[in-house]
Every structure is written in C-alpha cells, then in structure tokens.
Design an enzyme around this catalytic site. Sequence first.
Site: not given
Length: 217
Positions: A61-62
């Site tokens: 997940i960025s």
Amino acid sequence: MDPFESERETMVRDQIERRGLKNPRVLDAMRAVPRHLFVKSSLQKHAYADRPLTIGHYQTISQPYVVALMCDRLELEATDRVLEIGTGSGYAAAVLAQLCERVVTVERIPELAESARQTLAKADCTNVTVHCGDGTLGFPADAPFDAILVSAAAPAVPEAYKQQLRAGGRLVIPAGKSRSSQSLYRVRKKSDSEFAVEDLGGVAFVPLIGEKGWQDF
Ligand code: SAM
C-alpha cells in the site's frame, strides 16, 4: 467512534500539508478514508506511518503522501470518471472515490482484487468497481476516462492509457527503465494526437507486470 481519527489528522498535517500539498479536497479525502482498514490487523498500528506497508503477494500500500500527491496532480472534478491501475489494498481507490463520481480499478492478483472488494465495501465505497486482469491494457470497455492513475511502475507509458483518456484528460504514472526507481509523470491529453508530458519527480514503485509492462519473474 474511530480510534484512528487523531492519527489520521496528524498524518494529514505532518506528512502532507507540511510537504506543501494544500489542495483542500485532497486533504479532506485523506482525512476521510480509514487507512487502517486497508492493512492487515497486525500492521494497523503502523497504518498512518510515513511509508508504504506490505499487503502480501510482494505488494505494498503506497505511502500516504504519494497517494495524496498523485490524486492532487490528477486535478479531479467531482463529476470525473477515473481509472486506477493496481488496486492493491483498495486504499488509493477509496481516496479517489472521495474526489470523483466513479472509479474503475484493475488488479492483476485475484486474491488482492477480492480482498480490496471486501475492504471497499466495509469502508462504504459504493462508487468503486474492482476488476481482475492485466491493467497494462487499460479498461477499454469503460473508456474514455477523465483521469487515469497508475499505481505501479511501467517501463514506458502504455499507449492504451493515452487512447483511453478523453481530450483534456490527465494520466499520472510512474515510469522508467529501472525496476527499482522511476519518475512520476503527468500526461495531459490536449487533443487526440497531442500530449503534454511533465516530470513530477523521483518515486519508487513496484513494477507494472503484463503484456505492455514488465515481464513477471
Ligand atoms: N493502489 C494500491 C493501494 O492503495 O494499496 C497500491 C498499489 S501497489 C503499489 C501496485 C499494485 O499494482 C499491486 O497490487 C500489483 O499487483 C498491481 N499490478 C501490477 N501490475 C499490474 C497490472 N498489469 N494490472 C493490474 N494491476 C497490476
């Protein structure tokens, strides 16, 4: 009661506003989405940290700031229809869903697509559709889009994305010849044959794997 509300507020203030991003719509979207729902329960205590986190299957997940930056550079209007490539956890799709009318998102790993569907439902995101498939081809069935966000790094910008933007549309994509670091680009479609490309700076994304992307190992 959301036990993470104050952590989320701190994330927005310290990681996003302090880096100069002031777009109130984007800041509100980042305040609204419960990022802790999009990570494994064992990582929830780190959900609002200033970094990417693992979501399994060698994917991430960025970092919150990077999601906010990409959303800001897409210059979204409330009526826009947006394509996201690389659903991952579903978090960026949920942020986009706050900023536009409809989000179509494509993920190549079936388990991630399914878990993103479930998390998005839990987070009450009713304007997002998750598809499983090779996003290097875009999603022609629903084109044209007002904006396209690519959440994985391509060796070069796939032609399909440019074709699937409407005139005036914006594409934000990390791209470059290295699999470990890239530049973030914004491509603006000025007309069917004219595109303006801007380099928005260095980033490091996982590879976009598929027919018009990198080969799988
Ligand atoms: N946006 C995601 C989030 O908010 O959690 C993070 C995305 S993660 C950095 C990149 C994602 O792109 C991974 O889930 C990966 O499986 C996916 N991906 C890579 N190649 C793809 C392709 N050709 N089509 C669709 N998804 C792809």
